[in-house]
Enzyme design. Structure first.
Site, PDB file in Angstrom:
ATOM      1  N   HIS A  69      36.060   5.989 -42.003  1.00  0.00           N
ATOM      2  CA  HIS A  69      36.915   6.299 -40.843  1.00  0.00           C
ATOM      3  C   HIS A  69      36.232   5.982 -39.514  1.00  0.00           C
ATOM      4  O   HIS A  69      36.577   6.547 -38.483  1.00  0.00           O
ATOM      5  CB  HIS A  69      37.327   7.789 -40.867  1.00  0.00           C
ATOM      6  CG  HIS A  69      38.311   8.124 -41.944  1.00  0.00           C
ATOM      7  ND1 HIS A  69      38.571   9.416 -42.361  1.00  0.00           N
ATOM      8  CD2 HIS A  69      39.124   7.330 -42.686  1.00  0.00           C
ATOM      9  CE1 HIS A  69      39.489   9.394 -43.324  1.00  0.00           C
ATOM     10  NE2 HIS A  69      39.827   8.144 -43.549  1.00  0.00           N
ATOM     11  N   ASN A  83      33.536  11.083 -42.573  1.00  0.00           N
ATOM     12  CA  ASN A  83      33.110  11.700 -41.311  1.00  0.00           C
ATOM     13  C   ASN A  83      32.795  10.630 -40.270  1.00  0.00           C
ATOM     14  O   ASN A  83      32.341   9.536 -40.599  1.00  0.00           O
ATOM     15  CB  ASN A  83      31.894  12.600 -41.539  1.00  0.00           C
ATOM     16  CG  ASN A  83      32.221  13.736 -42.486  1.00  0.00           C
ATOM     17  OD1 ASN A  83      33.403  14.005 -42.721  1.00  0.00           O
ATOM     18  ND2 ASN A  83      31.222  14.388 -43.033  1.00  0.00           N
TER      19      ASN A  83
HETATM   20  P1  OAD Z   1      39.155  18.769 -44.228  1.00  0.00           P
HETATM   21  O1  OAD Z   1      39.003  19.587 -42.994  1.00  0.00           O
HETATM   22  O2  OAD Z   1      40.526  18.403 -44.658  1.00  0.00           O
HETATM   23  O3  OAD Z   1      38.464  19.538 -45.456  1.00  0.00           O
HETATM   24  C1  OAD Z   1      37.174  20.093 -45.347  1.00  0.00           C
HETATM   25  C2  OAD Z   1      36.748  20.588 -46.713  1.00  0.00           C
HETATM   26  O4  OAD Z   1      35.411  21.056 -46.586  1.00  0.00           O
HETATM   27  C3  OAD Z   1      37.586  21.752 -47.281  1.00  0.00           C
HETATM   28  O5  OAD Z   1      37.936  21.473 -48.624  1.00  0.00           O
HETATM   29  C4  OAD Z   1      36.626  22.951 -47.201  1.00  0.00           C
HETATM   30  O6  OAD Z   1      36.833  23.892 -48.259  1.00  0.00           O
HETATM   31  C5  OAD Z   1      35.291  22.252 -47.340  1.00  0.00           C
HETATM   32  N1  OAD Z   1      34.132  22.978 -46.762  1.00  0.00           N
HETATM   33  C6  OAD Z   1      34.095  23.867 -45.745  1.00  0.00           C
HETATM   34  N2  OAD Z   1      32.833  24.268 -45.512  1.00  0.00           N
HETATM   35  C7  OAD Z   1      32.040  23.624 -46.409  1.00  0.00           C
HETATM   36  C8  OAD Z   1      30.646  23.614 -46.673  1.00  0.00           C
HETATM   37  N3  OAD Z   1      29.785  24.347 -45.969  1.00  0.00           N
HETATM   38  N4  OAD Z   1      30.199  22.814 -47.683  1.00  0.00           N
HETATM   39  C9  OAD Z   1      31.054  22.058 -48.408  1.00  0.00           C
HETATM   40  N5  OAD Z   1      32.377  22.030 -48.197  1.00  0.00           N
HETATM   41  C10 OAD Z   1      32.870  22.805 -47.213  1.00  0.00           C
HETATM   42  O7  OAD Z   1      38.228  17.471 -44.038  1.00  0.00           O
HETATM   43  P2  OAD Z   1      38.272  16.059 -44.767  1.00  0.00           P
HETATM   44  O8  OAD Z   1      38.653  16.190 -46.188  1.00  0.00           O
HETATM   45  O9  OAD Z   1      37.006  15.367 -44.440  1.00  0.00           O
HETATM   46  O10 OAD Z   1      40.601  11.668 -40.755  1.00  0.00           O
HETATM   47  O11 OAD Z   1      39.444  15.372 -43.961  1.00  0.00           O
HETATM   48  C11 OAD Z   1      39.799  14.062 -44.282  1.00  0.00           C
HETATM   49  C12 OAD Z   1      40.263  13.334 -43.055  1.00  0.00           C
HETATM   50  O12 OAD Z   1      41.323  14.068 -42.416  1.00  0.00           O
HETATM   51  C13 OAD Z   1      39.226  13.233 -41.962  1.00  0.00           C
HETATM   52  O13 OAD Z   1      38.328  12.177 -42.144  1.00  0.00           O
HETATM   53  C14 OAD Z   1      40.077  13.000 -40.734  1.00  0.00           C
HETATM   54  C15 OAD Z   1      41.177  14.013 -40.985  1.00  0.00           C
HETATM   55  O14 OAD Z   1      42.397  13.722 -40.424  1.00  0.00           O
HETATM   56  C16 OAD Z   1      40.412  10.879 -39.711  1.00  0.00           C
HETATM   57  O15 OAD Z   1      39.757  11.192 -38.737  1.00  0.00           O
HETATM   58  C17 OAD Z   1      41.079   9.556 -39.858  1.00  0.00           C
END
Ligand code: OAD
Length: 255
Positions: A124, A107
């Site tokens: 990131h 994040n």
């Molecule tokens: P994603 O948006 O890909 O995934 C978010 C995850 O959070 C999903 O698996 C949801 O099911 C879960 N989720 C939703 N609400 C939740 C809650 N209340 N508690 C727990 N989990 C929950 O986000 P990231 O995996 O962080 O890169 O994405 C990875 C990277 O992709 C980011 O850092 C960004 C993006 O492109 C850059 O900015 C370089």
């Protein structure tokens, strides 16, 4: 959805693994900040449903800074106003109690530090800072006006960019190296609120497991990690599950 007994049993197992480990690392993603009003990237209501991810591609940004900034401004405004939620505070409490050695976060919202965590690896970067692409000066984002886009460096007039990693950019070297060390050394890795789709962060739980760590995943939905690397899947929102873990860990600490 699993039965309540199964959930309690899995949570107990997770608490047992955490309380008996010497080194615990958390890998966090956008899901942990959803309760702060910051939208995730993927899935329903995600940022990439509303906008083309090309706005966060470094080559597009350099060619069309004003167009990228029009979307980035929206993110900046949400992030700057956001406050940590109970999930962030729970991780801070775990660090205080000695049950969390470090957080590797994907994040860019700075909310783990705001909540009080001291050892945070910004994998990131962080949009609360802006970097001048010419003179490399860093500025707190709140000090830069976004009334006219794109913003320029107050000193050298170079283009300003959020100090976050864009698609096509490398992970900051120090963060990458430290994340690898922590993934290799931890006995438990908590994987919280990430879809596990973006490399190289998505490879960290595999590296941890290869070195003997137990992988505990917290997410309301199964991910690509759940069946491949996760040992204990705690189904639910971070802001619901983490306070329960903290309560149980506090009882162990006091007992
Ligand atoms: P994603 O948006 O890909 O995934 C978010 C995850 O959070 C999903 O698996 C949801 O099911 C879960 N989720 C939703 N609400 C939740 C809650 N209340 N508690 C727990 N989990 C929950 O986000 P990231 O995996 O962080 O890169 O994405 C990875 C990277 O992709 C980011 O850092 C960004 C993006 O492109 C850059 O900015 C370089």
């Amino acid at each position: 959805m699993e039965g309540i007994n199964k959930q309690v049993e899995k949570r107990r197992e997770a608490v047992k693994r955490i309380s008996s480990a010497k080194k615990i690392t958390a890998l966090t993603g956008a899901g942990i900040s959803v309760a702060c009003g910051i939208m995730p990237f993927r899935g329903r209501g995600g940022l990439w449903e509303k906008h083309d991810p090309i706005v966060a591609d470094i080559n597009y940004f350099l060619e069309h800074p004003a167009k990228s900034w029009a979307v980035l401004k929206e993110i900046q405004e949400v992030v700057e106003k956001a406050l940590p939620n109970v999930a962030h505070f729970s991780l801070a409490r775990m660090e205080d109690m000695g049950f969390l050695s470090s957080i590797i976060t994907q994040n860019v919202d700075g909310l783990h530090q705001e909540a009080g965590n001291k050892v945070v690896i910004e994998f990131h970067g962080n949009t609360r800072r802006m970097i001048c692409l010419e003179c490399k000066a860093l500025y707190p984002s709140v000090e830069i006006s976004l009334d006219s886009l794109p913003p320029f460096c107050p000193v050298c007039r170079g283009l300003l960019k959020p100090d976050a990693v864009f698609f096509g950019e490398s992970i900051p070297t120090a963060a990458l190296l430290q994340a690898h060390v922590d993934a290799q050394q931890c006995e438990v890795m908590l994987v919280i609120g990430t879809s596990g789709l973006v490399e190289p962060a998505a490879g960290l739980p595999f590296l941890a497991q290869k070195n003997g760590a137990c992988i505990i995943e917290i997410n309301p939905e199964e991910t690509v990690l759940t069946d491949s690397v996760t040992d204990i899947f705690l189904e639910g929102k971070a802001e619901e599950i983490l306070p329960l873990l903290v309560d149980e860990l506090s009882a162990i600490n006091e007992g």
